[in-house]
Design a protein around this motif. Structure first.
Motif, PDB file in Angstrom:
ATOM      1  N   SER A 327       0.802  -1.223   0.000  1.00 26.78           N
ATOM      2  CA  SER A 327       0.000   0.000   0.000  1.00 26.78           C
ATOM      3  C   SER A 327       0.836   1.275   0.000  1.00 26.78           C
ATOM      4  O   SER A 327       0.507   2.223  -0.721  1.00 26.78           O
ATOM      5  CB  SER A 327      -0.954  -0.001   1.200  1.00 26.78           C
ATOM      6  N   PRO A 328       1.932   1.374   0.776  1.00 27.47           N
ATOM      7  CA  PRO A 328       2.759   2.589   0.697  1.00 27.47           C
ATOM      8  C   PRO A 328       3.288   2.847  -0.708  1.00 27.47           C
ATOM      9  O   PRO A 328       3.345   4.002  -1.158  1.00 27.47           O
ATOM     10  CB  PRO A 328       3.890   2.309   1.697  1.00 27.47           C
ATOM     11  N   ALA A 329       3.684   1.786  -1.414  1.00 27.30           N
ATOM     12  CA  ALA A 329       4.173   1.954  -2.782  1.00 27.30           C
ATOM     13  C   ALA A 329       3.057   2.452  -3.701  1.00 27.30           C
ATOM     14  O   ALA A 329       3.297   3.298  -4.579  1.00 27.30           O
ATOM     15  CB  ALA A 329       4.738   0.635  -3.301  1.00 27.30           C
ATOM     16  N   ILE A 330       1.851   1.947  -3.480  1.00 32.02           N
ATOM     17  CA  ILE A 330       0.711   2.399  -4.279  1.00 32.02           C
ATOM     18  C   ILE A 330       0.441   3.876  -4.017  1.00 32.02           C
ATOM     19  O   ILE A 330       0.212   4.669  -4.942  1.00 32.02           O
ATOM     20  CB  ILE A 330      -0.537   1.553  -3.959  1.00 32.02           C
ATOM     21  N   GLU A 331       0.481   4.277  -2.751  1.00 25.11           N
ATOM     22  CA  GLU A 331       0.225   5.676  -2.398  1.00 25.11           C
ATOM     23  C   GLU A 331       1.271   6.602  -3.012  1.00 25.11           C
ATOM     24  O   GLU A 331       0.949   7.690  -3.499  1.00 25.11           O
ATOM     25  CB  GLU A 331       0.205   5.821  -0.879  1.00 25.11           C
ATOM     26  N   ILE A 389      -5.841   0.746  -4.512  1.00 28.83           N
ATOM     27  CA  ILE A 389      -5.894   0.383  -5.928  1.00 28.83           C
ATOM     28  C   ILE A 389      -7.062   1.067  -6.627  1.00 28.83           C
ATOM     29  O   ILE A 389      -6.923   1.579  -7.743  1.00 28.83           O
ATOM     30  CB  ILE A 389      -6.011  -1.148  -6.084  1.00 28.83           C
ATOM     31  N   ILE A 390      -8.211   1.097  -5.983  1.00 24.24           N
ATOM     32  CA  ILE A 390      -9.371   1.715  -6.630  1.00 24.24           C
ATOM     33  C   ILE A 390      -9.125   3.204  -6.854  1.00 24.24           C
ATOM     34  O   ILE A 390      -9.561   3.783  -7.857  1.00 24.24           O
ATOM     35  CB  ILE A 390     -10.656   1.469  -5.799  1.00 24.24           C
ATOM     36  N   GLU A 391      -8.380   3.843  -5.948  1.00 28.36           N
ATOM     37  CA  GLU A 391      -8.034   5.254  -6.133  1.00 28.36           C
ATOM     38  C   GLU A 391      -7.087   5.417  -7.320  1.00 28.36           C
ATOM     39  O   GLU A 391      -7.183   6.407  -8.072  1.00 28.36           O
ATOM     40  CB  GLU A 391      -7.392   5.814  -4.873  1.00 28.36           C
ATOM     41  N   LEU A 392      -6.191   4.475  -7.519  1.00 25.01           N
ATOM     42  CA  LEU A 392      -5.315   4.507  -8.689  1.00 25.01           C
ATOM     43  C   LEU A 392      -6.143   4.499  -9.967  1.00 25.01           C
ATOM     44  O   LEU A 392      -5.892   5.276 -10.893  1.00 25.01           O
ATOM     45  CB  LEU A 392      -4.368   3.302  -8.654  1.00 25.01           C
TER      46      LEU A 392
END
Length: 511
Positions: A327-331, A389-392
């Motif tokens: 999650s940190p990498a996604i953010e 992910i959905i925010e991405l």
């Protein structure tokens, strides 16, 4: 008998409706104010509340808020004379079960009650009946499937029933499981008969090494900005459970493609990014191919392989590549995504589903949480919804870019150990083995004694590849009990099954 509480200050005018509900088998208690409704709920349990919006004293909305605070498990159906949008918005925002506008007839109320109290039971009955009617047709399709498209369509149908029956609390799981096994048995025969021809240029389905050329390059040629998102282990059923979330943001065009063998990251994903079969990668770019017996990571050269693909096709597209493992990498990626709006091709690899699969093998707790295909899908859906992910996807939709969403391979829950013997250099994967002097029952596996004919590198002159089929997995005889206890019921990949080889590729256009 289900007990219903009906709160309305004009309850005497509703006696015909109350009598109708009693004739349908419901016990109805009536009150004339919001305060009385709250007192009644404190005194005894009710299955559902019918609540008038416009009452003296506590309004319907005020009563609704208090019911939700103290009795969140009780569904509330609001009935009102008002058609004002703000009243409707407040009611919906307060999590009502349904919203009916007066005058209402008894059947409207009955339908709403059934939807909220009996939907699971009714769905189970209907889905069971529908599947029983479809059972014969599915069995016939399994027996007659003889082309890739036949198996694509068959697999989609089986996944449809898997998802619908798992949510309907039916007893049809065993029958569907039997049909899935039968379909995989025939699919394995189909692959054995055709795979060598497929990789040698004969008529074949879309495969891993052709994915970029077939799905990405045409969009780039049309001037589209494209995000290519690859989620490891992202099976068709996992795609179907997250599709509703993404369909709010995109129109989607779903298809399947066929992965190469072995269905593992080292082979299938590298083939995608290189646009080449593994043997071609090892021959043309030996520095970018990692052999089975090497300690180096098997998927660390994806970006470099992708660059070779673009160079071979003399493409001038600008490109970015990112691998996101948590999650940190996604953010962090979302925080800088605006810097990618002018990049032609943005490649994103997400490894969570693969990590979930391995964690399920290694962790007793995760194994309990994902003890079935349905539970496995539920965990994946929860990750998708809550990890960022959905925010991405929202950010990409806002940019107006298209997405091609896919995976490198799927995974299957294994339950049948078969014995294999190999030396210390044999790889550890439970669904395929590559090595020399392997010992196995030829009737139980798909074997490739001449790997080059199948587009695969050969670590040694006498190396062979063998694959587990259906729900089998490999176990060593000298440690057989350990393998059975530790790996039975786990999700594995590398072998031959529809779940591993027939995987989604979805083109998504922002709404």
């Amino acid at each position: 008998m289900e007990k219903i509480l009906w709160a309305d200050d004009e309850i005497d005018l509703l006696k015909p409706h109350i009598l109708f509900l009693k004739q349908k088998g419901y016990e109805v208690t009536t009150v004339t104010s919001g305060r009385d409704a709250l007192d009644a709920l404190q005194a005894e349990p009710y299955s559902l509340v019918l609540l008038d919006e416009n009452m003296p004293g506590l309004s319907g909305l005020e009563t609704l808020m208090l019911i939700n605070q103290d009795h969140p498990e009780v569904p509330v159906i609001m009935i009102t004379k008002s058609e004002e949008e703000n009243i409707m918005n407040q009611a919906i925002g307060s999590k009502i079960a349904d919203y009916l506008i007066k005058p209402v007839n008894p059947n409207q109320i009955l339908l709403s009650i059934k939807k909220n109290l009996h939907s699971s039971e009714l769905v189970s009955i209907q889905q069971t009946s529908s599947y029983q009617q479809e059972f014969g047709a599915l069995s016939s399709r399994i027996a007659r499937a003889e082309t890739s498209r036949d198996f694509y369509d068959l697999y989609k149908s089986l996944i449809y029933w898997q998802l619908n029956l798992s949510g309907a609390e039916t007893n049809m799981d065993e029958m569907l499981g039997m049909q899935m096994r039968d379909a995989n048995y025939n699919f394995t025969k189909f692959v054995k008969q055709n795979y060598e021809d497929w990789v040698n240029g004969e008529e074949h389905p879309l495969m891993s090494h052709e994915l970029m050329k077939s799905k990405i390059f045409p969009l780039l040629d049309e001037g589209e900005k494209v995000f290519f998102i690859l989620i490891d282990n992202f099976r068709l059923d996992l795609w179907r459970v997250v599709q509703p979330m993404l369909s709010e943001l995109f129109t989607v065009s779903e298809d399947l493609y066929t992965t190469i063998l072995p269905t593992s990251t080292q082979y299938a994903r590298n083939a995608i990014f290189a646009g080449l079969l593994p043997l071609q990668i090892a021959t043309m770019y030996p520095d970018l191919w990692v052999e089975e017996d090497e300690d180096e990571g098997k998927n660390i050269h994806e970006e470099a392989l992708l660059k070779t693909l673009l160079e071979r096709y003399r493409r001038k597209d600008t490109m970015s590549y990112a691998k996101l493992n948590d999650s940190p990498a996604i953010e962090k990626y979302i925080a800088r995504i605006k810097n990618l709006k002018d990049t032609d091709l943005n490649v994103v690899v997400l490894n969570f589903i693969d990590m979930l699969s391995h964690a399920r093998t290694e962790s007793r707790m995760i194994r309990e949480l994902a003890n079935s295909d349905a539970a496995y899908c539920s965990l994946a859906e929860s990750w998708f919804r809550h990890s960022g992910i959905i925010e991405l996807f929202r950010r990409i939709a806002a940019m107006g870019a298209k997405i091609v969403l896919t995976t490198d391979h799927g995974t299957i829950k294994v339950d049948n150990p078969i014995k294999v013997v190999g030396d210390r250099n044999t790889n550890t994967n439970l669904r395929y083995k590559v090595g020399k002097n392997l010992g196995y029952n030829k009737k139980q596996v798909y074997e490739m004694n001449n790997p080059k004919r199948f587009g695969l590198p050969s670590p040694n002159v006498s190396s062979a590849y063998i694959y587990a089929c259906n729900q089998d997995y490999f176990a060593y005889p000298n440690n057989y009990s350990y393998y059975v206890q530790y790996y039975n019921g786990t999700f594995q990949h590398g072998g031959i099954s529809m779940q591993e080889m027939l995987v989604p590729v979805v083109t998504m256009t922002p709404r």
